[in-house]
Design a protein around this motif. Structure first.
Motif, PDB file in Angstrom:
ATOM      1  N   LEU A 146       1.103  -1.049  -0.101  1.00 31.30           N
ATOM      2  CA  LEU A 146       0.611   0.045   0.218  1.00 31.30           C
ATOM      3  C   LEU A 146       1.066   1.165   0.139  1.00 31.30           C
ATOM      4  O   LEU A 146       0.921   2.507  -0.905  1.00 31.30           O
ATOM      5  CB  LEU A 146      -0.559   0.059   1.101  1.00 31.30           C
ATOM      6  N   LYS A 147       1.247   1.246   0.826  1.00 29.18           N
ATOM      7  CA  LYS A 147       2.888   2.321   0.812  1.00 29.18           C
ATOM      8  C   LYS A 147       4.072   2.705  -0.409  1.00 29.18           C
ATOM      9  O   LYS A 147       3.832   3.849  -0.879  1.00 29.18           O
ATOM     10  CB  LYS A 147       3.882   2.278   2.283  1.00 29.18           C
ATOM     11  N   GLN A 148       3.812   1.415  -0.639  1.00 32.41           N
ATOM     12  CA  GLN A 148       5.286   1.762  -2.003  1.00 32.41           C
ATOM     13  C   GLN A 148       4.068   1.834  -3.480  1.00 32.41           C
ATOM     14  O   GLN A 148       4.007   2.844  -4.607  1.00 32.41           O
ATOM     15  CB  GLN A 148       5.501  -0.534  -2.703  1.00 32.41           C
ATOM     16  N   GLY A 190       0.787   4.903  -2.418  1.00 34.39           N
ATOM     17  CA  GLY A 190       1.453   5.638  -1.392  1.00 34.39           C
ATOM     18  C   GLY A 190       0.740   6.375   0.354  1.00 34.39           C
ATOM     19  O   GLY A 190       0.736   7.550   0.349  1.00 34.39           O
ATOM     20  N   PHE A 191       0.486   6.202   0.357  1.00 33.56           N
ATOM     21  CA  PHE A 191      -0.581   5.802   1.555  1.00 33.56           C
ATOM     22  C   PHE A 191       0.279   5.467   2.352  1.00 33.56           C
ATOM     23  O   PHE A 191       1.556   5.204   2.911  1.00 33.56           O
ATOM     24  CB  PHE A 191      -1.684   5.536   1.765  1.00 33.56           C
ATOM     25  N   PRO A 192      -0.003   6.888   3.848  1.00 31.17           N
ATOM     26  CA  PRO A 192       0.877   6.781   5.438  1.00 31.17           C
ATOM     27  C   PRO A 192       0.252   4.919   5.812  1.00 31.17           C
ATOM     28  O   PRO A 192      -0.630   5.271   6.630  1.00 31.17           O
ATOM     29  CB  PRO A 192       0.829   7.312   5.407  1.00 31.17           C
ATOM     30  N   SER A 193       0.120   3.972   5.404  1.00 31.74           N
ATOM     31  CA  SER A 193      -0.254   2.731   5.510  1.00 31.74           C
ATOM     32  C   SER A 193       0.042   2.388   7.034  1.00 31.74           C
ATOM     33  O   SER A 193       1.623   2.996   7.484  1.00 31.74           O
ATOM     34  CB  SER A 193      -0.433   1.402   5.714  1.00 31.74           C
ATOM     35  N   TYR A 194      -0.345   1.463   8.420  1.00 28.41           N
ATOM     36  CA  TYR A 194      -0.055   0.780   9.150  1.00 28.41           C
ATOM     37  C   TYR A 194      -1.023   0.083   9.969  1.00 28.41           C
ATOM     38  O   TYR A 194      -2.120  -0.270   8.901  1.00 28.41           O
ATOM     39  CB  TYR A 194       0.276   1.633  10.448  1.00 28.41           C
ATOM     40  N   VAL A 195      -0.127  -0.688  11.007  1.00 27.80           N
ATOM     41  CA  VAL A 195      -0.839  -1.928  11.343  1.00 27.80           C
ATOM     42  C   VAL A 195      -1.375  -1.743  12.890  1.00 27.80           C
ATOM     43  O   VAL A 195      -0.543  -1.243  13.428  1.00 27.80           O
ATOM     44  CB  VAL A 195      -0.227  -3.447  11.320  1.00 27.80           C
ATOM     45  N   ASP A 215     -11.310  -8.656  17.880  1.00 29.84           N
ATOM     46  CA  ASP A 215     -11.157 -10.230  17.617  1.00 29.84           C
ATOM     47  C   ASP A 215      -9.925 -10.697  16.694  1.00 29.84           C
ATOM     48  O   ASP A 215      -9.496 -11.534  16.408  1.00 29.84           O
ATOM     49  CB  ASP A 215     -11.166  -9.289  15.739  1.00 29.84           C
ATOM     50  N   LYS A 216      -8.935 -10.113  17.680  1.00 35.33           N
ATOM     51  CA  LYS A 216      -7.692 -11.213  17.463  1.00 35.33           C
ATOM     52  C   LYS A 216      -7.121 -10.942  15.999  1.00 35.33           C
ATOM     53  O   LYS A 216      -6.794 -12.073  15.678  1.00 35.33           O
ATOM     54  CB  LYS A 216      -7.540 -11.919  18.144  1.00 35.33           C
ATOM     55  N   LYS A 217      -6.478  -9.623  15.311  1.00 36.06           N
ATOM     56  CA  LYS A 217      -6.918  -9.889  13.672  1.00 36.06           C
ATOM     57  C   LYS A 217      -5.778  -8.464  14.245  1.00 36.06           C
ATOM     58  O   LYS A 217      -5.684  -7.539  14.710  1.00 36.06           O
ATOM     59  CB  LYS A 217      -8.413  -9.132  12.728  1.00 36.06           C
ATOM     60  N   TYR A 218      -4.889  -8.866  13.131  1.00 32.14           N
ATOM     61  CA  TYR A 218      -4.282  -7.725  12.658  1.00 32.14           C
ATOM     62  C   TYR A 218      -4.770  -6.383  11.111  1.00 32.14           C
ATOM     63  O   TYR A 218      -4.955  -7.165  10.007  1.00 32.14           O
ATOM     64  CB  TYR A 218      -2.528  -7.772  11.976  1.00 32.14           C
ATOM     65  N   CYS A 219      -5.440  -5.887  10.963  1.00 34.64           N
ATOM     66  CA  CYS A 219      -6.145  -4.924  10.735  1.00 34.64           C
ATOM     67  C   CYS A 219      -4.894  -3.915   9.732  1.00 34.64           C
ATOM     68  O   CYS A 219      -4.519  -3.237  10.485  1.00 34.64           O
ATOM     69  CB  CYS A 219      -7.105  -3.430  10.918  1.00 34.64           C
ATOM     70  N   VAL A 220      -4.950  -3.909   8.077  1.00 45.93           N
ATOM     71  CA  VAL A 220      -3.835  -2.782   8.003  1.00 45.93           C
ATOM     72  C   VAL A 220      -4.697  -1.724   7.148  1.00 45.93           C
ATOM     73  O   VAL A 220      -5.604  -1.429   7.329  1.00 45.93           O
ATOM     74  CB  VAL A 220      -3.883  -3.462   6.293  1.00 45.93           C
ATOM     75  N   VAL A 221      -4.693  -0.401   7.876  1.00 44.24           N
ATOM     76  CA  VAL A 221      -4.883   0.896   7.878  1.00 44.24           C
ATOM     77  C   VAL A 221      -4.435   1.689   7.117  1.00 44.24           C
ATOM     78  O   VAL A 221      -3.544   1.844   6.268  1.00 44.24           O
ATOM     79  CB  VAL A 221      -4.902   1.613   8.900  1.00 44.24           C
ATOM     80  N   ALA A 222      -5.582   2.437   5.779  1.00 39.87           N
ATOM     81  CA  ALA A 222      -4.841   2.915   3.791  1.00 39.87           C
ATOM     82  C   ALA A 222      -4.574   4.146   4.332  1.00 39.87           C
ATOM     83  O   ALA A 222      -3.716   4.265   4.499  1.00 39.87           O
ATOM     84  CB  ALA A 222      -5.832   2.569   3.498  1.00 39.87           C
TER      85      ALA A 222
END
Length: 161
Positions: free
Chosen positions: A103-105, A108-113, A119-126
């Motif tokens: 997503l970053k590459q 170009g979003f400043p994404s993070y996890v 929910d015990k999930k890793y969510c990717v934030v755009a």
């Protein structure tokens, strides 16, 4: 000579046993089917429908808004904002980081996890915003902002508590 043949045989055996993406996907699909079977088709469908249920109306649009306690995985909490647009969820951190990097590459979003305790999930934030209205506007026009495939059935807003 005998040791050399033994070494070659072991090397060939190890090379033939590596995990491929197809093997991983097949195992994942099989495990998902087992979950569906153990839960029962009706119960599974109800759980999936509940996940998709719109929970709030913002500017005339039904938007899924989840509130949860989250841990910021790979950034400082001070650099994040309260309303995050989630475009992917993963059980494993390595997959979440890989998608975040793409997503970053690519976008170009400043994404993070974020890791959700609920929910015990890793969510990717755009993208993340200070208000839910801004986040809802991004979701409304997500196909214009983002060319990569969204990996959740429907992007949603995650409000960090």
């Amino acid at each position: 000579m005998k040791h050399l043949l033994y070494f070659i045989a072991v090397a060939l055996l190890l090379a033939a046993c590596h995990t491929s993406e197809e093997n991983y996907k097949a195992a994942y699909d099989k495990a998902k089917e087992r979950t569906r079977e153990n839960m029962g088709a009706n119960t599974y469908d109800m759980v999936q429908a509940e996940k998709m249920r719109p929970t709030v109306v913002i500017d005339g649009d039904s938007v899924r808004l989840l509130r949860a306690y989250c841990n910021v995985v790979d950034d400082k909490a001070a650099n994040t904002k309260k309303f995050s647009v989630v475009v992917a969820e993963f059980d494993q951190l390595i997959n979440a980081r890989s998608y975040r990097d793409r997503l970053k590459q690519n976008e170009g979003f400043p994404s993070y996890v974020l890791y959700t305790n609920r929910d015990k999930k890793y969510c990717v934030v755009a993208q993340a915003y200070d208000t839910k209205e801004e986040a809802a506007r991004f979701i409304r026009n997500i196909s214009q902002h983002m060319k990569m495939k969204v990996l959740v059935p429907r992007p949603y807003i995650l409000q960090r508590l």
